[in-house]
Design an enzyme around this catalytic site. Structure first.
Site, PDB file in Angstrom:
ATOM      1  N   HIS A 196       0.815  -1.208   0.000  1.00  0.00           N
ATOM      2  CA  HIS A 196       0.000   0.000   0.000  1.00  0.00           C
ATOM      3  C   HIS A 196       0.847   1.255   0.000  1.00  0.00           C
ATOM      4  CE1 HIS A 196      -3.824  -2.251   1.275  1.00  0.00           C
ATOM      5  NE2 HIS A 196      -3.775  -2.047  -0.012  1.00  0.00           N
ATOM      6  N   ARG A 303     -15.224  -0.908 -13.339  1.00  0.00           N
ATOM      7  CA  ARG A 303     -15.030  -2.098 -12.495  1.00  0.00           C
ATOM      8  C   ARG A 303     -15.944  -1.982 -11.275  1.00  0.00           C
ATOM      9  NH1 ARG A 303      -9.320  -1.087 -14.007  1.00  0.00           N
ATOM     10  NH2 ARG A 303      -8.450  -2.950 -14.976  1.00  0.00           N
ATOM     11  N   ARG A 338     -18.976  -3.382 -15.774  1.00  0.00           N
ATOM     12  CA  ARG A 338     -18.511  -4.773 -15.790  1.00  0.00           C
ATOM     13  C   ARG A 338     -19.050  -5.488 -14.558  1.00  0.00           C
ATOM     14  NH1 ARG A 338     -12.239  -6.375 -15.542  1.00  0.00           N
ATOM     15  NH2 ARG A 338     -12.447  -5.887 -13.347  1.00  0.00           N
ATOM     16  N   GLU A 440     -10.310 -12.649 -22.289  1.00  0.00           N
ATOM     17  CA  GLU A 440      -9.094 -12.663 -21.473  1.00  0.00           C
ATOM     18  C   GLU A 440      -8.473 -14.053 -21.415  1.00  0.00           C
ATOM     19  OE1 GLU A 440      -9.813  -9.828 -17.900  1.00  0.00           O
ATOM     20  OE2 GLU A 440     -11.735 -10.771 -18.298  1.00  0.00           O
ATOM     21  N   ASN A 463      -4.577  -7.412 -19.769  1.00  0.00           N
ATOM     22  CA  ASN A 463      -3.829  -7.718 -18.537  1.00  0.00           C
ATOM     23  C   ASN A 463      -3.900  -9.220 -18.258  1.00  0.00           C
ATOM     24  OD1 ASN A 463      -3.828  -4.964 -18.413  1.00  0.00           O
ATOM     25  ND2 ASN A 463      -5.320  -4.824 -16.771  1.00  0.00           N
ATOM     26  N   ASP A 464      -5.116  -9.736 -18.292  1.00  0.00           N
ATOM     27  CA  ASP A 464      -5.264 -11.165 -18.027  1.00  0.00           C
ATOM     28  C   ASP A 464      -4.893 -12.002 -19.248  1.00  0.00           C
ATOM     29  OD1 ASP A 464      -6.015 -11.689 -15.338  1.00  0.00           O
ATOM     30  OD2 ASP A 464      -7.856 -10.580 -15.720  1.00  0.00           O
ATOM     31  N   ARG A 474       0.518 -12.063 -13.433  1.00  0.00           N
ATOM     32  CA  ARG A 474       0.642 -10.621 -13.630  1.00  0.00           C
ATOM     33  C   ARG A 474       1.103  -9.883 -12.374  1.00  0.00           C
ATOM     34  NH1 ARG A 474      -5.717  -8.912 -14.470  1.00  0.00           N
ATOM     35  NH2 ARG A 474      -5.207  -6.892 -13.638  1.00  0.00           N
ATOM     36  N   CYS A 511      -9.324  -2.831 -23.186  1.00  0.00           N
ATOM     37  CA  CYS A 511      -9.453  -2.101 -21.917  1.00  0.00           C
ATOM     38  C   CYS A 511      -8.361  -2.489 -20.927  1.00  0.00           C
ATOM     39  CB  CYS A 511     -10.834  -2.311 -21.307  1.00  0.00           C
ATOM     40  SG  CYS A 511     -11.158  -4.013 -20.846  1.00  0.00           S
TER      41      CYS A 511
HETATM   42  C1  PEP Z   1      -7.734  -7.020 -18.016  1.00  0.00           C
HETATM   43  O1  PEP Z   1      -7.575  -8.159 -17.582  1.00  0.00           O
HETATM   44  O2  PEP Z   1      -7.086  -6.546 -18.970  1.00  0.00           O
HETATM   45  C2  PEP Z   1      -8.733  -6.124 -17.387  1.00  0.00           C
HETATM   46  C3  PEP Z   1      -8.995  -4.934 -17.871  1.00  0.00           C
HETATM   47  O3  PEP Z   1      -9.325  -6.576 -16.253  1.00  0.00           O
HETATM   48  P1  PEP Z   1      -8.654  -6.503 -14.796  1.00  0.00           P
HETATM   49  O4  PEP Z   1      -7.353  -5.770 -14.916  1.00  0.00           O
HETATM   50  O5  PEP Z   1      -9.635  -5.806 -13.926  1.00  0.00           O
HETATM   51  O6  PEP Z   1      -8.486  -7.942 -14.461  1.00  0.00           O
HETATM   52 MG    MG Z   2      -9.056  -9.005 -16.249  1.00  0.00          MG
END
Ligand code: PEP
Ligand code: MG
Length: 582
Positions: A196, A303, A338, A440, A463-464, A474, A511
């Site tokens: 944090h 989110r 989402r 994802e 990201n995922d 990640r 995204c």
């Molecule tokens: C992603 O996985 O790219 C995404 C936008 O979702 P999150 O980062 O919330 O898992």
């Molecule tokens: Mg994701």
């Protein structure tokens, strides 16, 4: 001679100044016996310290919310929740009563028990939360010892402008103190990039490098330092030419920031006239207002996990109120809500923890839509709230982590049920609210057309997608070097996905963080992306890159690179894309 020390890049930015080696007043936690007749008094002392630590955190919350915004506030709220957790206060009280030990010691032994449990966790992110528990307990111990916040450091000057503080570790409270004194940058020997304190440093815009081993012994008081928060490097005793080089980088960065203001109201159109949709990822009203000020095209990713991380699951009305305030802040622009993406690194008391934690690979387990389809009551409450919100503004519903068509069909059935329930209660909703899915999972990416056939729009969560495609967690810094968007396999996968969507006219957005990283904007345009959703802070940088790109030429460069065959990794794709514009 210049010495370069490396650590974790936790907060972007450059700091140039003199080192101040901060000595922490290490708390000495001793054990002593409490007489039976004094146990109640000791318990009272513990409760008073818990109360006082909570008060400190609330004050800190007020202090940082002004400058760091809601993300920082949420983090402090987490510490307040941890403080109230029975595994800390109640357990320590029990130890005092059963073991007749002093409150400091009761907390210390309880901390060791908790840390041992955290160490056994498979998930790196959850393991790193142990650091937070330790910080929270440390705060209570400080209160017990009546050592104030500003006495945590032995020798900290009142003014820290042009000063880079070097310390062994840092709590969020200590960081806020340094911020108030105008610290230029921070170097710590310990601390994970997910702590944090790291998140807070980033929210406050303080350049920081954490986890620089032996920094305290290798650096000297008063020596010149350059901290490069982008690279996670600290240079000690740099020569004048090197300092000038970094001053020049600072000047270029500041000119660049100013130039971005000039394009705020310009349309996001490429050199060859392609119109690009620029939306934001936001979850707080203040972020949405910020996006409105940037003339964003709406919220591409709202989110909702934060609603579920405050304790018990929020009811339909509570959710609706949150969605409504987002709709109002957007002033007619679309809001893509989402559905909850809980599980893996996002845990919630609203869920059955044992179900989530017992699994060996939480990222591959019951998360997001998988969890929602297991706990359909929780999910349907959210669907009803989203549907009702759709009567109040332009709302779209987005489902995360889809793997199969079967899941989409189940979501549709539940949506139908939710609509019927709302009709019975006379609640309004938009009957044609769009339903989208996040891609994802690599198998879903390769079956994108099959899934897309049943949906109104798609959003690629890079990201995922990258974590699963590259089998690189990640949040695990040890495999961060593998998390490479330019891996030929990833580029080919993305190429396949965009080509498939564009061929059948499926609207698609990215995204994930990739959408907000201007180093990859040209690549995404070359792949055929025309809709981005990103952190509001990145929107103007990306718009700038769009305005400077001819998408047709970028596409040709990408096609050339794809045909290079084996060994093509040696040719820098990003360089080819840049050269294509000359
Ligand atoms: C992603 O996985 O790219 C995404 C936008 O979702 P999150 O980062 O919330 O898992
Ligand atoms: Mg994701």
């Amino acid at each position: 001679m210049t010495l370069a020390l490396t650590g974790h890049a936790v907060s972007r930015g450059i700091a140039i100044g003199q080192a101040h080696l901060a000595e922490r007043n290490e708390l000495e936690i001793g054990e002593y016996r409490i007489q039976a007749e004094n146990v109640e008094a000791e318990v009272d002392r513990l409760q008073a310290a818990l109360h006082s630590a909570r008060h400190q955190l609330e004050l800190l919350d007020q202090r940082v919310t002004r400058s760091a915004g809601m993300a920082a506030s949420e983090m402090i709220q987490t510490h307040i929740l941890m403080l109230a957790d029975s595994s800390i206060g109640d357990a320590a009280e029990q130890r005092i009563r059963e073991e007749f030990c002093n409150a400091e010691w009761a907390l210390q032994t309880q901390l060791e028990t908790i840390l041992a449990e955290f160490r056994d966790m498979e998930d790196e992110y959850i393991r790193s939360r142990g650091e937070d528990v330790a910080q929270v307990i440390h705060m209570v111990q400080v209160e017990l010892g009546k050592v104030g916040d500003d006495r945590v450091f032995e020798n900290i000057p009142d003014r820290l402008a042009d000063t880079l503080v070097v310390t062994s570790e840092l709590t969020p409270g200590e960081l806020a103190l340094l911020h108030e004194r105008g610290v230029a940058g921070i170097v710590t020997e310990h601390g994970s990039p997910y702590s944090h304190a790291a998140i807070l440093a980033s929210s406050l815009g303080i350049p920081a490098v954490f986890g620089v081993r032996l920094a305290h012994s290798l650096l000297t008081e008063g020596e010149n330092l350059i901290l490069d928060g982008r690279l996670g490097v600290v240079y000690a005793d740099p020569d004048p030419a090197f300092i000038e080089h970094y001053h020049e980088i600072e000047r270029i960065t500041s000119r660049f920031r100013k130039s971005l203001d000039d394009i705020r109201d310009k349309p996001a159109r490429s050199l060859d006239g392609a119109h690009i949709l620029l939306q934001v990822n936001a979850e707080r009203e203040d972020e949405i207002r910020l996006a409105a000020g940037l003339a964003a095209d709406g919220v591409g990713l709202y989110r909702t996990e934060f609603l579920f991380m405050r304790g018990a699951a929020p009811d339909e009305e509570t959710q609706l109120a949150e969605y409504l305030s987002a709709i109002q802040a957007l002033d007619g622009k679309p809001l893509t809500i989402r559905t909850m993406d809980l599980g893996a690194d996002k845990t919630s008391e609203a869920l059955d923890f044992s179900l989530l934690r017992s699994t060996l690979n939480p990222a591959l387990g019951l998360r997001a839509i998988r969890l929602c389809l297991r706990d359909t009551d929780l999910f349907k409450t959210q669907l009803r709230a989203i549907l009702r919100a759709s009567a109040l503004g332009k709302v779209r519903c987005l489902v995360p982590m889809l793997t199969s068509v079967h899941e989409i069909l189940m979501v549709k059935t539940l949506l139908d049920e939710a609509r019927s329930e709302l009709k019975i209660c006379g609640q309004a909703f938009d009957p044609s609210m769009e339903l989208g899915g996040m891609i994802e999972v690599p198998a879903a990416a390769l079956a994108i057309e099959d899934l897309g056939y049943h949906l109104d729009f798609l959003s690629i969560g890079t990201n995922d997608l990258l974590q699963y495609a590259l089998a690189a967690d990640r949040v695990d810094e040890q495999v961060a070097h593998l998390y490479d968007p330019l891996h030929p396999g990833v580029v080919r996968l993305l190429h396949y996905m965009f080509a498939s969507c564009n061929e059948v006219g499926l609207p698609v957005t990215v995204c994930g963080e990739l959408a907000g990283d201007r180093r990859y904007t040209r690549l995404l345009l070359a792949l055929g992306l025309r809709s981005f959703s990103m952190h509001p802070g990145r929107l103007l940088e990306v718009k700038q890159a769009i305005i400077e790109t001819d998408t047709g030429r970028a596409k040709e460069a990408l096609e050339y690179w794809l045909k290079l065959g084996a060994g093509r990794q040696d040719v820098s794709l990003l360089r080819l894309l840049d050269q294509s514009q000359k």
